[in-house]
Design a protein around this motif. Structure first.
Motif, PDB file in Angstrom:
ATOM      1  N   GLU A 110      86.340-107.743 137.471  1.00 22.32           N
ATOM      2  CA  GLU A 110      85.880-108.181 138.783  1.00 22.32           C
ATOM      3  C   GLU A 110      86.337-107.264 139.906  1.00 22.32           C
ATOM      4  OE1 GLU A 110      87.161-112.221 138.289  1.00 22.32           O
ATOM      5  OE2 GLU A 110      85.096-112.886 138.533  1.00 22.32           O
ATOM      6  N   ASN A 111      86.768-106.073 139.556  1.00 19.75           N
ATOM      7  CA  ASN A 111      87.182-105.117 140.572  1.00 19.75           C
ATOM      8  C   ASN A 111      86.026-104.184 140.851  1.00 19.75           C
ATOM      9  OD1 ASN A 111      88.284-102.990 142.037  1.00 19.75           O
ATOM     10  ND2 ASN A 111      90.249-103.120 140.969  1.00 19.75           N
ATOM     11  N   LEU A 112      85.577-104.184 142.089  1.00 17.94           N
ATOM     12  CA  LEU A 112      84.410-103.372 142.412  1.00 17.94           C
ATOM     13  C   LEU A 112      84.650-101.884 142.242  1.00 17.94           C
ATOM     14  CD1 LEU A 112      82.611-104.997 145.444  1.00 17.94           C
ATOM     15  CD2 LEU A 112      81.742-104.581 143.172  1.00 17.94           C
ATOM     16  N   ASN A 113      85.905-101.483 142.261  1.00 12.41           N
ATOM     17  CA  ASN A 113      86.191-100.071 142.032  1.00 12.41           C
ATOM     18  C   ASN A 113      85.952 -99.702 140.585  1.00 12.41           C
ATOM     19  OD1 ASN A 113      86.976 -99.505 144.619  1.00 12.41           O
ATOM     20  ND2 ASN A 113      89.099-100.080 144.249  1.00 12.41           N
ATOM     21  N   HIS A 114      86.066-100.694 139.691  1.00  9.24           N
ATOM     22  CA  HIS A 114      85.983-100.396 138.270  1.00  9.24           C
ATOM     23  C   HIS A 114      84.570-100.548 137.744  1.00  9.24           C
ATOM     24  CE1 HIS A 114      90.571-101.055 137.411  1.00  9.24           C
ATOM     25  NE2 HIS A 114      90.346-100.352 138.507  1.00  9.24           N
ATOM     26  N   CYS A 115      83.912-101.613 138.119  1.00  8.54           N
ATOM     27  CA  CYS A 115      82.539-101.800 137.643  1.00  8.54           C
ATOM     28  C   CYS A 115      81.830-102.764 138.571  1.00  8.54           C
ATOM     29  CB  CYS A 115      82.487-102.322 136.203  1.00  8.54           C
ATOM     30  SG  CYS A 115      82.782-104.093 136.086  1.00  8.54           S
ATOM     31  N   GLU A 116      80.549-102.929 138.337  1.00  8.19           N
ATOM     32  CA  GLU A 116      79.741-103.698 139.283  1.00  8.19           C
ATOM     33  C   GLU A 116      79.437-105.105 138.804  1.00  8.19           C
ATOM     34  OE1 GLU A 116      76.529-101.035 139.556  1.00  8.19           O
ATOM     35  OE2 GLU A 116      77.643 -99.618 140.787  1.00  8.19           O
ATOM     36  N   PHE A 117      80.273-105.627 137.942  1.00  8.92           N
ATOM     37  CA  PHE A 117      80.022-106.965 137.434  1.00  8.92           C
ATOM     38  C   PHE A 117      79.933-107.984 138.557  1.00  8.92           C
ATOM     39  CE2 PHE A 117      80.125-110.708 135.011  1.00  8.92           C
ATOM     40  CZ  PHE A 117      80.955-111.578 135.686  1.00  8.92           C
ATOM     41  N   ALA A 118      80.863-107.851 139.519  1.00 10.66           N
ATOM     42  CA  ALA A 118      80.895-108.844 140.589  1.00 10.66           C
ATOM     43  C   ALA A 118      79.604-108.807 141.400  1.00 10.66           C
ATOM     44  CB  ALA A 118      82.099-108.593 141.491  1.00 10.66           C
ATOM     45  N   LEU A 119      79.057-107.588 141.570  1.00 16.29           N
ATOM     46  CA  LEU A 119      77.797-107.496 142.303  1.00 16.29           C
ATOM     47  C   LEU A 119      76.692-108.221 141.558  1.00 16.29           C
ATOM     48  CD1 LEU A 119      77.677-103.804 143.548  1.00 16.29           C
ATOM     49  CD2 LEU A 119      78.137-105.844 144.868  1.00 16.29           C
ATOM     50  N   LEU A 120      76.670-108.003 140.237  1.00 19.70           N
ATOM     51  CA  LEU A 120      75.647-108.676 139.429  1.00 19.70           C
ATOM     52  C   LEU A 120      75.807-110.181 139.520  1.00 19.70           C
ATOM     53  CD1 LEU A 120      73.396-108.639 137.223  1.00 19.70           C
ATOM     54  CD2 LEU A 120      75.232-108.722 135.554  1.00 19.70           C
ATOM     55  N   ARG A 121      77.047-110.635 139.412  1.00 22.11           N
ATOM     56  CA  ARG A 121      77.278-112.077 139.441  1.00 22.11           C
ATOM     57  C   ARG A 121      76.855-112.665 140.779  1.00 22.11           C
ATOM     58  NH1 ARG A 121      83.110-113.390 140.108  1.00 22.11           N
ATOM     59  NH2 ARG A 121      82.480-112.536 142.110  1.00 22.11           N
ATOM     60  N   ASP A 122      77.256-112.023 141.859  1.00 19.09           N
ATOM     61  CA  ASP A 122      76.875-112.536 143.174  1.00 19.09           C
ATOM     62  C   ASP A 122      75.374-112.525 143.342  1.00 19.09           C
ATOM     63  OD1 ASP A 122      79.668-111.162 145.071  1.00 19.09           O
ATOM     64  OD2 ASP A 122      79.473-112.879 143.750  1.00 19.09           O
ATOM     65  N   PHE A 123      74.778-111.435 142.889  1.00 18.45           N
ATOM     66  CA  PHE A 123      73.340-111.291 143.048  1.00 18.45           C
ATOM     67  C   PHE A 123      72.597-112.384 142.300  1.00 18.45           C
ATOM     68  CE2 PHE A 123      69.478-109.335 143.968  1.00 18.45           C
ATOM     69  CZ  PHE A 123      68.730-109.149 142.822  1.00 18.45           C
ATOM     70  N   VAL A 124      72.926-112.540 141.019  1.00 20.42           N
ATOM     71  CA  VAL A 124      72.158-113.487 140.203  1.00 20.42           C
ATOM     72  C   VAL A 124      72.508-114.930 140.546  1.00 20.42           C
ATOM     73  CG1 VAL A 124      71.774-114.314 137.857  1.00 20.42           C
ATOM     74  CG2 VAL A 124      71.821-111.883 138.306  1.00 20.42           C
ATOM     75  N   ILE A 125      73.788-115.221 140.734  1.00 20.10           N
ATOM     76  CA  ILE A 125      74.187-116.620 140.853  1.00 20.10           C
ATOM     77  C   ILE A 125      74.364-117.070 142.287  1.00 20.10           C
ATOM     78  CG2 ILE A 125      75.958-118.289 140.257  1.00 20.10           C
ATOM     79  CD1 ILE A 125      76.483-116.758 137.759  1.00 20.10           C
TER      80      ILE A 125
END
Lengths: 350, 413
Positions: free
Chosen positions: A290-305
């Motif tokens: 969930e660290n935006l510096n590491h990967c974009e998972f959080a962006l995907l989660r926010d976007f979709v959910i």
């Protein structure tokens, strides 16, 4: 190394959890019509609370499909997205599990609740996709499944005596997993997305993004975006469905900079800087999901959910479903006649 | 619905609790709509009440009592309160109760309600449709105005209500209630409610299943029918302009709950809009079902075999097309026939008319010549006759002269 354009306010923090997305204003930009508050309060605005109560009572349905070759981390990602064991695949690869000979469609429903909001989440897995020697037309079972759900809904809608709330099994969102080769999209990726972007909302994600450095990631994403554009593949959010300027500016930014999201999934927690975070442990460090510096998972989660979930459903209902219905009612328009297996005895009403 | 689903527990915050907000945000952007139908006699205060309820001017030119049938007039306006944009449509009856013969005066009202259902059904059945942006004109609530006679319901009230209660949410109100005293009002309300019950008329009941509103709704249900007063004018009381009716003996304030129930009605309408709309959908489903069944569609056909809706529509469409073709053919044939007849007529006339003039003249000449010849012949004959006669005369004269001695000469003339 220069951070990618997806960087938000997190420049200083190293292991910050992603802050909540900026709350969208509930007030529309321009007021229109007669402003009754000048003349005295009437009480029309109570309709918002009434609607909220109603929707909380009825609950929501959400159906998400994951497509990609096996081993790309689909099940893990879904579990990470919904913070629970949605997929029962263990993190160790079960060697006794055979790769299916054809593409299978497995839909499993779950009921989850958060903040008083009840959601029936259905995850549709597609084991076997892209895993055979000859993968020609392996998207066909998937397209067939999607159309079958539209057909089911249409059947119910066309009944004389119909239910107050038609059960919604239509696929609202399809996450397509791209292999992180670093080069370009594969022919199979293009074929799948070309066919399916016309019937369902496709969100491409780059899987196992921890195998790429930041520069490789940025370049790869640019190339993928270019290829999708060149091939005329409209992924969600589609340009033509932006409702107004506000949507357009927001979605443009996502389309042209963030997507496809390069994600890493994990359901294991580790201790980093005194906090428990989801991550992957490697000899060279812990990758925080969930660290935006590491990967974009959080962006995907926010976007979709958190921001576009309702919109995903609405585009599915108002556009994809309507397209299917129009084709179907115009005398089958090229679609094969459907025989859908249903729970009841009687056949299609069409 | 949730059969076969496992309930999962979440280990952390996912974020879909923002779903209602996402949904509401879209609804607000899209706007809301609400349609009210006011049924009541001319002059009972429909426009005044609507203006008072929503603080806008719903006035039109006062209508005459001499309309031959009931008509309906619709007005739409947009109201905004904080971030809610409401498209409000008010439909009023014009000429209700004015006719001498009131048989079937309620029919135009029922027809109007049905027409809105029909329009929605049509849109729903289209192949390419846009239900999302469709302006819903279905009537969500019908306010029925009862005359403040203080006695009981009129027959026309009962007949009209009976025809409306299966198609729309009906809320009865007593119009111009400032003409009834408080004591009489209680009796009047009780009488009306018992008459409605004994006649089997179903009026809208404010929902009591949700605990947050059940108490207040139960109390409000007890105030039915609402005794309302409306006013277009404002009166200055203190330093404010207030909607009121000014009489020599006092001022009736529209927004004062001890003077009348207008505010109660407004509050109830606003806080139950969603429920009213939901129940309207149920009425619509009923209408749709009847309509489709009348068209001959069934979910289950004879011998309990499922009948395809599309098949039926297809069959009807085919039959209609064939009928149209047949009629077209018939008309074509008739047309061809008349064309031929006319052509023949014209040909004949043409033949006649197109005979060259010279031939006519020649024929005439011929006729003339023939006549002449005939006359010549006749003339010859006559001349012969004359010659013969003269000969005869000569002979006779000679015979006469031989015999002239003995006999006296007879002069032959």
């Amino acid at each position: 190394p220069h951070a990618g354009p997806v960087e938000s306010k997190n420049e200083a923090a190293m292991s910050e959890l992603v802050p909540e997305p900026r709350q969208k204003p509930v007030v529309p930009m321009k007021p229109m019509g007669i402003n009754t508050s000048l003349l005295g309060y009437i009480g029309i605005d109570t309709i918002i609370e009434q609607m909220r109560k109603k929707t909380m009572k009825t609950g929501f349905d959400f159906n998400i499909m994951v497509v990609g070759q096996s081993g790309l981390g689909k099940s893990t990602l879904v579990n990470t997205l919904f913070k629970s064991q949605v997929s029962r695949k263990s993190s160790g690869w079960n060697r006794e599990e055979k790769i299916p000979k054809t593409v299978e469609i497995k839909a499993i429903g779950h009921v989850i609740e958060e903040g008083g909001v009840k959601m029936k989440l259905t995850v549709i897995d597609t084991p076997g996709f892209g895993d055979q020697i000859n993968n020609e037309n392996c998207w066909e079972p998937i397209e067939k499944y999607i159309n079958e759900q539209y057909e089911k809904f249409l059947k119910e809608e066309v009944n004389i005596a119909r239910k107050k709330r038609i059960p919604d099994t239509r696929v609202h969102c399809c996450l397509y997993f791209i292999s992180p080769t670093g080069h370009s999209l594969r022919p199979l990726d293009l074929e799948f997305m070309k066919h399916l972007s016309k019937v369902v909302n496709i969100i491409p994600v780059i899987a196992k993004a921890d195998t790429m450095t930041l520069e490789e990631k940025t370049e790869f994403k640019q190339r993928v975006r270019k290829e999708l554009e060149v091939n005329g593949i409209e992924f969600y959010p589609q340009k033509e469905f932006d409702e107004d300027l506000e949507d357009k500016t927001e979605n443009d930014k996502i389309r042209q900079e963030s997507m496809p999201f390069a994600v890493v999934g994990s359901d294991k927690e580790y201790q980093v800087n005194g906090k428990r975070v989801l991550g992957r442990k490697t000899p060279w460090g812990i990758i925080e999901v969930e660290n935006l510096n590491h990967c974009e998972f959080a962006l995907l989660r926010d976007f979709v959910i958190r921001t576009h979930l309702q919109d995903l459903k609405e585009v599915t209902h108002n556009i994809h479903y309507e397209t299917y219905r129009a084709k179907r009612l115009n005398g089958n328009g090229g679609l094969p006649p459907m025989t859908v297996k249903t729970e009841e005895n009687h056949e299609s009403n069409l | 619905q949730n059969v076969g689903c496992r309930t999962l527990s979440l280990s952390a915050h996912v974020g879909f609790d923002s779903l209602p907000d996402q949904l509401l945000r879209k609804s607000i952007k899209h706007g809301f709509c609400f349609n009210i139908l006011c049924v009541g006699e001319t002059g009972i205060g429909k426009s005044a009440l609507m203006s008072s309820l929503f603080n806008t001017n719903f006035e039109d030119s006062p209508s005459t009592h001499f309309l031959s049938s009931v008509r309906l007039r619709a007005q739409t306006c947009e109201l905004q309160e904080s971030n809610v944009l409401l498209k409000l449509t008010v439909v009023k009856t014009v000429g209700f109760g004015d006719q001498v013969n009131k048989v079937d005066t309620y029919q135009p009202i029922v027809d109007y309600i049905d027409a809105q259902f029909e329009a929605y059904l049509e849109e729903e059945l289209k192949v390419i449709r846009s239900l999302f942006s469709y302006h819903d004109t279905r009537i969500h609530v019908c306010l029925y105005f009862i005359s403040p006679t203080g006695r009981s319901l009129k027959t026309i009230d009962l007949l009209t209500l009976r025809s409306l209660d299966s198609k729309v949410n009906v809320i009865p109100v007593i119009g111009k209630a400032d003409s009834i005293s408080k004591a009489e009002l209680q009796e009047f309300k009780k009488k009306i409610m018992s008459e409605l019950v004994s006649n089997g008329i179903r009026i809208y009941q404010f929902p009591t299943d949700d605990e947050t509103v059940s108490e207040i709704n139960t109390i409000t249900n007890g105030y039915l029918p609402f005794a309302v007063v409306g006013s277009m004018e404002k009166v200055k009381i203190g330093n404010k302009m207030v909607r009121a009716r000014q009489y020599p003996w006092g001022i009736v304030k529209v927004e004062n709950e001890s003077h009348c129930d207008t505010i109660k009605l407004r509050r109830m309408l606003c806080t139950n809009m969603e429920d009213l709309k939901e129940k309207t959908c149920a009425y619509y489903e009923l209408y749709r079902r009847c309509r489709l069944e009348k068209l001959g569609c069934r979910d289950i056909g004879p011998e309990n075999k499922p009948v395809s809706l599309q098949e039926v529509i297809e069959a009807k469409r085919l039959a209609f097309c064939l009928e149209m073709e047949r009629k077209e053919e018939e008309i074509k044939q008739r047309f061809l026939q008349r064309v031929n007849e006319k052509a023949a007529m014209l040909e004949e006339a043409e033949q006649q008319a197109s005979m060259p003039v010279l031939t006519k003249y020649a024929r005439l000449m011929l006729m003339h010549q023939e006549e002449e010849l005939k006359l010549e012949e006749k003339k010859k004959l006559l001349e012969d006759e004359i010659a013969q006669f003269i000969e005869k005369k000569a002979i006779t004269v000679s015979i006469q002269s031989q015999v002239s001695v003995s006999t006296p000469v007879v002069s032959l003339k």
